[in-house]
Enzyme design. Sequence first.
Site, PDB file in Angstrom:
ATOM      1  N   GLY A  73       0.466  -1.241  -0.068  1.00  0.00           N
ATOM      2  CA  GLY A  73       0.130  -0.004   0.056  1.00  0.00           C
ATOM      3  C   GLY A  73       0.854   1.295  -0.323  1.00  0.00           C
ATOM      4  N   LYS A  74       0.586   2.078   0.128  1.00  0.00           N
ATOM      5  CA  LYS A  74       0.701   3.785   0.122  1.00  0.00           C
ATOM      6  C   LYS A  74       0.164   5.491  -0.025  1.00  0.00           C
ATOM      7  CE  LYS A  74       5.363   5.844  -0.488  1.00  0.00           C
ATOM      8  NZ  LYS A  74       6.201   4.564  -0.222  1.00  0.00           N
ATOM      9  N   ALA A  75       0.068   5.634   0.920  1.00  0.00           N
ATOM     10  CA  ALA A  75      -0.135   6.951   1.273  1.00  0.00           C
ATOM     11  C   ALA A  75       0.534   8.164   0.220  1.00  0.00           C
ATOM     12  CB  ALA A  75      -0.607   6.852   2.754  1.00  0.00           C
TER      13      ALA A  75
END
Length: 384
Positions: free
Chosen positions: A83-85
């Site tokens: 995931g990445k934000a």
Amino acid sequence: MSLAEVDMDVSFKYADEFGPFKVIQLHEPSLSLKAALVVDNVAMGPSIGGIRMAPDVTIDECFRLARAMTFKNAAAGLPHGGGKAVICADPKMPKAEKQAVVRAFCQGLRNEESYIFAPDMGMDEECMAWIRDEVGRVVGLPRELGGIPLDALGATGWGLSHAVDVVAEHYGISIQGARFVVQGFGAVGKHVSRFLIEKGARLVGVADSRGAICDEKGFDIDTLIELKEQGKSVTEYPDATMVSADDLIEQECDLWIPAARPDVIHEGNVQRLNTRAVIQGANIPCSKEAEAYLHQQGILCLPDFIANAGGVICASMEYHGATQAAAFDAIQEKVRRNTEEVLCRITTQSVSPREAATALAKERLRKAMAYRRYSLFSTAPHFL
């Protein structure tokens, strides 16, 4: 496409057999907060991926980074998905403003158990401490809060140095006296420089956000680190030859290590590279076209999710309660093993480094997905 311009079609633009599982956009007008989270694939476990804060960060960048984390975690054999934000903001804003934005951001995602917060560009251990105070689901904490300070210790740089060892042995490059260039002298760049210099290599070119310098004799790492700790640029190194950041790519060397922003090596400049190997210290630092050109020219370009996995391996070990020593042993073992596997595939299967690395990750990911009722995620209690 900026966060302000996102539309419904974007989330499915990247859809394939591996994800993305979930895309969340956050907006809080009172703080001018614009952010996004991409949870790509959690078949192997809850996703770990850093939060990137930059004024020009994009949705496309977030999707690409999330997928890189999926492959990185799968290749490393971690019980975590990718995931990445991203937060569209200036990381150098006043501390009080930054704290308010970060706390609001993680509160907006407080119930999103499929994602474990981690540091990336523009976010440090102090930011992770703020997040722990709000939601608790975080890695990369200060030592005082029980964390393994991966940036302070140089976990990613430690892994990169071992990837270099394997590459050097495979391609007949002697680390003793090897010339290397580091583009980006931050948490990753300064530590990989330190570890390689300790092994006898010579740093002949280095850049930060304010400029670049070169010197065939090599730079003193302690002086460079001291300059950065004083808030200065590497360009203030005494008697160094100043070059533009764009011209650093032409510096002759054995190893060129991009350790900053995405796509610093691209179609427009890749032909200027004068190196025997590129070791990707940053995430997605080379465009597909640039990687293809390097492969055609016989120049190794070791992919990001193989070379720079040290940070997320350390983060995962911290999350599961491991000691610092155990974390660094795991980084060494996993990065060396995967680098050897990729180099072997390149030779035996006549494929590019990216193809070899992606095949390795996909094989491990598909096996994990095959155990699930739903391919991208699990419904087990607390699994996410």
